[in-house]
Write an enzyme that holds these catalytic residues in place. Structure first.
Site, PDB file in Angstrom:
ATOM      1  N   ARG A  43       0.853  -1.181   0.000  1.00  9.46           N
ATOM      2  CA  ARG A  43       0.000   0.000   0.000  1.00  9.46           C
ATOM      3  C   ARG A  43       0.889   1.230   0.000  1.00  9.46           C
ATOM      4  O   ARG A  43       1.977   1.238   0.579  1.00  9.46           O
ATOM      5  CB  ARG A  43      -0.928   0.026   1.225  1.00  9.46           C
ATOM      6  CG  ARG A  43      -2.081  -0.968   1.190  1.00  9.46           C
ATOM      7  CD  ARG A  43      -3.115  -0.594   0.124  1.00  9.46           C
ATOM      8  NE  ARG A  43      -4.294  -1.442   0.157  1.00  9.46           N
ATOM      9  CZ  ARG A  43      -4.443  -2.564  -0.517  1.00  9.46           C
ATOM     10  NH1 ARG A  43      -3.458  -2.996  -1.289  1.00  9.46           N
ATOM     11  NH2 ARG A  43      -5.563  -3.268  -0.436  1.00  9.46           N
TER      12      ARG A  43
ATOM     13  N   HIS B 161      -1.497   0.422  -9.867  1.00  9.95           N
ATOM     14  CA  HIS B 161      -2.054  -0.602  -8.974  1.00  9.95           C
ATOM     15  C   HIS B 161      -2.521  -1.809  -9.790  1.00  9.95           C
ATOM     16  O   HIS B 161      -3.684  -2.227  -9.741  1.00  9.95           O
ATOM     17  CB  HIS B 161      -3.209  -0.025  -8.148  1.00  9.95           C
ATOM     18  CG  HIS B 161      -3.390  -0.721  -6.828  1.00  9.95           C
ATOM     19  ND1 HIS B 161      -3.693  -0.047  -5.673  1.00  9.95           N
ATOM     20  CD2 HIS B 161      -3.310  -2.030  -6.481  1.00  9.95           C
ATOM     21  CE1 HIS B 161      -3.796  -0.910  -4.663  1.00  9.95           C
ATOM     22  NE2 HIS B 161      -3.569  -2.114  -5.138  1.00  9.95           N
TER      23      HIS B 161
ATOM     24  N   GLU C  52      -4.004   7.646  -5.168  1.00 13.86           N
ATOM     25  CA  GLU C  52      -3.949   6.987  -6.471  1.00 13.86           C
ATOM     26  C   GLU C  52      -5.065   7.527  -7.353  1.00 13.86           C
ATOM     27  O   GLU C  52      -6.227   7.427  -6.971  1.00 13.86           O
ATOM     28  CB  GLU C  52      -4.099   5.462  -6.309  1.00 13.86           C
ATOM     29  CG  GLU C  52      -2.917   4.811  -5.611  1.00 13.86           C
ATOM     30  CD  GLU C  52      -3.100   3.312  -5.416  1.00 13.86           C
ATOM     31  OE1 GLU C  52      -4.181   2.780  -5.759  1.00 13.86           O
ATOM     32  OE2 GLU C  52      -2.194   2.663  -4.901  1.00 13.86           O
TER      33      GLU C  52
END
Length: 272
Positions: A198, A246, A227
């Protein structure tokens, strides 16, 4: 429909589970998360409503491990930069002194040796890498021997010895900014930091400084905070960083497996 809803499937952190939603669903019994990370959920709040919580750690592990190794290899071999040079209309020749880093025989430090971390170790063994790991709980001798991994009690020892450092931890209050200015300074100036856990596990301001000043050589991130990053973020201006959106579990197969695991969790909870 609110009284009929007994289960919620959370996909990519949606819907947002807050008090208002929980109060509106009096017969809710279970919330099933897509994937392993549940740092976006207030577990105490959910539990206070008598609602069970489930995640899907099994389905995500292989795909995420693949992503970690892809980032390691791409960063070491400077694949993105190399592709840009190869396809650029301004390229007239390939520089003879354009070098990447050797992966075979290099030392990989894995911080977080759970399901995903262990699968990364198995992949790294195939590259003949020396594997160090730091984890809350030590693996058995048999598990260590199977992948050739050496346990480091102190994170400092791992960081000082590793050519590549892979972060594979859950985001908790204890792991928030686990890698900051001090930890980056412990690393080799030739080392690469890879984060597939993360974004907040790394202090991004400290990382920017470390990359700008040559404290570490490079970084490869599949996760950031937020993000996506603001388009004027200093990380986006650096040449010695690789950032992906991601991608961890984003394959058709993994998506289906995640959904199947979440549905199985829902049915298990509803069946007692």
């Amino acid at each position: 429909m609110s009284k009929k809803v007994q289960a919620i499937y959370v996909w990519w952190q949606k819907p947002i589970i807050d008090r208002e939603l929980l109060e509106s669903l009096p017969n809710l019994k279970v919330i099933a998360n897509s994937g392993v990370g549940i740092d976006h959920l207030d577990l105490k709040l959910i539990s206070s409503f008598g609602v069970k919580m489930a995640n899907a750690p099994n389905a995500v592990s292989s795909s995420t491990a693949d992503t970690g190794m892809a980032l390691l290899l791409a960063s070491a071999k400077r694949l993105v930069e190399g592709c840009q040079i190869a396809v650029s209309p301004n390229t007239e020749y390939f520089a003879a002194d354009w070098m990447g880093d050797e992966v075979t025989g290099a030392t990989l430090g894995i911080i977080g040796m759970g399901r995903i971390g262990y699968k990364i170790a198995r992949r790294a063994k195939a590259f003949e890498m020396k594997i160090l790991y730091h984890n809350r709980n030590r693996r058995t001798e048999e598990e260590e021997r199977a992948v050739g991994a050496t346990y480091c009690t102190k994170i400092e020892d791992l960081l000082q010895q590793s050519d590549f450092v892979m972060l594979v931890v859950s985001l908790t209050p204890q792991t928030c900014k686990l890698i900051g200015k001090r930890e980056l300074e412990w690393m080799k100036p030739t080392a690469t930091l890879i984060n597939i856990s993360r974004g907040p596990v790394v202090d991004q301001n400290a990382l920017v400084e470390a990359l700008q000043n040559g404290v570490i050589k490079a970084a490869a991130l599949d996760v950031t905070y937020p993000e996506p990053l603001p388009r004027d973020h200093p990380l986006l201006k650096l040449k010695n960083i690789l950032i992906t959106p991601h991608l961890g579990v984003k394959t058709d197969k993994a998506t289906r497996m995640i959904t199947e695991e979440a549905v199985a969790n829902i049915l298990a909870a509803l069946n007692g």
